[in-house]
Design a protein around this motif. Structure first.
Motif, PDB file in Angstrom:
ATOM      1  N   TRP A   1      53.250   3.397-125.259  1.00 20.66           N
ATOM      2  CA  TRP A   1      52.189   4.372-125.507  1.00 20.66           C
ATOM      3  C   TRP A   1      51.598   4.138-126.888  1.00 20.66           C
ATOM      4  O   TRP A   1      52.111   3.327-127.669  1.00 20.66           O
ATOM      5  CB  TRP A   1      52.703   5.810-125.373  1.00 20.66           C
ATOM      6  CG  TRP A   1      53.717   6.221-126.384  1.00 20.66           C
ATOM      7  CD1 TRP A   1      53.520   6.525-127.707  1.00 20.66           C
ATOM      8  CD2 TRP A   1      55.126   6.373-126.160  1.00 20.66           C
ATOM      9  NE1 TRP A   1      54.705   6.862-128.319  1.00 20.66           N
ATOM     10  CE2 TRP A   1      55.708   6.778-127.386  1.00 20.66           C
ATOM     11  CE3 TRP A   1      55.953   6.223-125.037  1.00 20.66           C
ATOM     12  CZ2 TRP A   1      57.069   7.025-127.520  1.00 20.66           C
ATOM     13  CZ3 TRP A   1      57.299   6.478-125.178  1.00 20.66           C
ATOM     14  CH2 TRP A   1      57.853   6.866-126.391  1.00 20.66           C
TER      15      TRP A   1
ATOM     16  N   MET B   1      48.796   3.431-119.106  1.00 21.80           N
ATOM     17  CA  MET B   1      50.016   4.217-118.908  1.00 21.80           C
ATOM     18  C   MET B   1      49.934   5.481-119.759  1.00 21.80           C
ATOM     19  O   MET B   1      49.562   5.415-120.924  1.00 21.80           O
ATOM     20  CB  MET B   1      51.236   3.375-119.294  1.00 21.80           C
ATOM     21  CG  MET B   1      52.574   4.079-119.072  1.00 21.80           C
ATOM     22  SD  MET B   1      53.971   2.994-119.463  1.00 21.80           S
ATOM     23  CE  MET B   1      53.831   1.813-118.126  1.00 21.80           C
TER      24      MET B   1
ATOM     25  N   GLN C   1      58.624   2.067-121.196  1.00 18.81           N
ATOM     26  CA  GLN C   1      57.300   2.665-121.345  1.00 18.81           C
ATOM     27  C   GLN C   1      56.670   2.207-122.646  1.00 18.81           C
ATOM     28  O   GLN C   1      57.375   1.871-123.608  1.00 18.81           O
ATOM     29  CB  GLN C   1      57.407   4.196-121.330  1.00 18.81           C
ATOM     30  CG  GLN C   1      56.064   4.915-121.232  1.00 18.81           C
ATOM     31  CD  GLN C   1      56.204   6.426-121.251  1.00 18.81           C
ATOM     32  OE1 GLN C   1      57.263   6.959-121.575  1.00 18.81           O
ATOM     33  NE2 GLN C   1      55.136   7.132-120.926  1.00 18.81           N
TER      34      GLN C   1
END
Length: 444
Positions: free
Chosen positions: A367, A1, A365
């Motif tokens: 990261w 991602m 999300q």
């Protein structure tokens, strides 16, 4: 991602032929240095190999804190907080800065005593630092929390900002004041005239200049190596997740051993492990093993050492190259490491145990980013005696976002030659070669 979505920034098309100062690196440190210099009337070119704020400057936790910092950074961080307070008005843009407070949780008496000592060091600074416990602490946490705590260090004067907004906003401010801001414009190296810096050579051409600020984050060590300079610097990977908006969570940011979180401007939360990071074993790990030995002894519990393909990838990287050929910076525009799902899942599960309301939070999300660390976990903000005209501002060791505006002002002072914002001696580059044996101060 892919990494977080950063405010879009379009770089300038035209390369200036000559400026007084070239700043290498478009993170929050480089952008802040460019802003300070341009605001004082100096001609500046900010050169970024990728996009503004695309690496660690947009991937960090977003904390703006003086609490739990190395004592050597306190004066600079206090000055940085002063800058943050007026930054949005100065720029005419939002950075998301707000003074919402930060809590450092104490799970036991030993941790309480440690934080109490840190609290005492903050007495000279206007952040309202105090130890809280019992009902006072409960009022700062969500109702129904299940944290069994001895207490917490609370600094209401600490705050937060939005990492995806800040560096682009500061870079736009620098451009409005006359700086050229060049994206996808890697600096391959420098040219010297009569022993001093006379120009930089970029992938798009040459820019004459009188001084250079190297604010390249995790890339700074490689750039220094190409100049024959030894900068002991390693990369540590930290993983972060963000949630969708959630009602009822804490307003103050919170650190604990198991998780850390801070409220985002969109109403969601950024969440990470309170201590877990990954350190890939790479050739620099061997080159700088002695420099980092003290740090490793102190921090080994928080590091997962990993040997993999990254060792071979970095082994293949050249450390010198001709200025008329592509540099390593052109082959990797953005460091975008894979986040650790295991570390994030563990942190999030501990968060849900502590605050059951997060059980209904949607993970939007994940990261990771590369933190550039030095042996003493203190940055380098310094001229380089062996290369007149070169200044380094790097190695912020996971503390760079909040201190960034102050660091930019300090390095601008050093470039211009005015009285520095704070005593720069703790940040001198020469500490790695003058027999000082730099190492972290335990507990910070």
């Amino acid at each position: 991602m892919p990494g977080p979505r950063v405010t879009t920034f379009h770089g300038d098309e035209t390369l200036p032929s000559h400026v007084e100062v070239v700043v290498i690196g478009g993170g929050i440190i480089g952008a802040s240095a460019a802003l300070e210099l341009a605001e004082r009337g100096h001609s500046v070119a900010l050169c970024e190999k990728g996009g503004i704020g695309q690496e660690q400057s947009s991937r960090n936790w977003g904390w703006v804190r003086i609490s739990r910092r190395d004592p050597r950074e306190l004066a600079l961080m206090a000055s940085s907080i002063d800058i943050w307070r007026g930054l949005d008005a100065r720029l005419g843009r939002a950075t998301g800065y707000t003074r919402a407070g930060i809590l450092f949780a104490c799970e036991n008496a030993e941790r309480y005593a440690e934080h109490q000592r840190a609290c005492a060091q903050l007495a000279p600074f206007d952040v309202g630092a105090k130890m809280v416990s019992g009902g006072e602490l409960d009022r700062l946490l969500p109702s129904g929390h299940r944290m069994a705590l001895e207490g917490a260090l609370y600094t209401p004067g600490d705050g937060r900002a939005e990492p995806q907004w800040a560096a682009p906003a500061i870079a736009e401010g620098a451009r409005e004041r006359g700086a050229a801001v060049l994206t996808e414009c890697a600096v391959r190296g420098i040219e010297r005239t009569a022993g001093r810096i006379g120009a930089v050579v970029t992938e798009r051409g040459r820019i004459g200049c009188d001084a250079v600020v190297l604010a390249g984050g995790a890339w700074s060590g490689l750039f220094c190596a190409s100049l024959g300079l030894r900068l002991p610097q390693l990369k540590v990977i930290n993983s972060v997740l963000r949630t969708a908006p959630l009602e009822g969570g804490p307003e103050a940011a919170l650190w604990s051993e198991d998780f850390a979180l801070r409220r985002r401007a969109d109403g969601g939360y950024s969440v990470a492990s309170g201590h877990a990071n990954i350190a890939d074993i790479v050739p620099d790990s061997l080159r700088y093993a002695r420099d980092f030995s003290a740090a490793l002894r102190q921090e080994w519990r928080s590091l997962s050492l990993r040997l993999g393909w990254r060792f071979l990838d970095e082994l293949r990287l050249p450390r010198r190259w001709a200025l008329d050929e592509a540099s390593p910076f052109e082959y990797c525009r953005t460091l975008d490491p894979h986040p650790s799902k295991r570390q994030l899942d563990r942190a999030f599960s501990r968060l849900v145990e502590a605050f059951p309301l997060f059980a209904r939070a949607q993970v939007a999300q994940r990261w990771a980013g590369c933190i550039d660390v030095t042996p003493d976990a203190v940055p380098v903000i310094s001229p380089v005696d062996d290369v007149p005209g070169l200044h380094i501002a790097t190695g912020f060791s996971g503390h760079g976002f909040g201190i960034g505006p102050g660091a930019g002002r300090l390095v601008a002072d050093l470039v211009v030659g005015v009285t520095p914002l704070v005593d720069p001696s703790p940040f001198r580059f020469s500490r790695f070669s003058d027999g000082s044996r730099p190492e972290p101060i335990g507990g910070f």
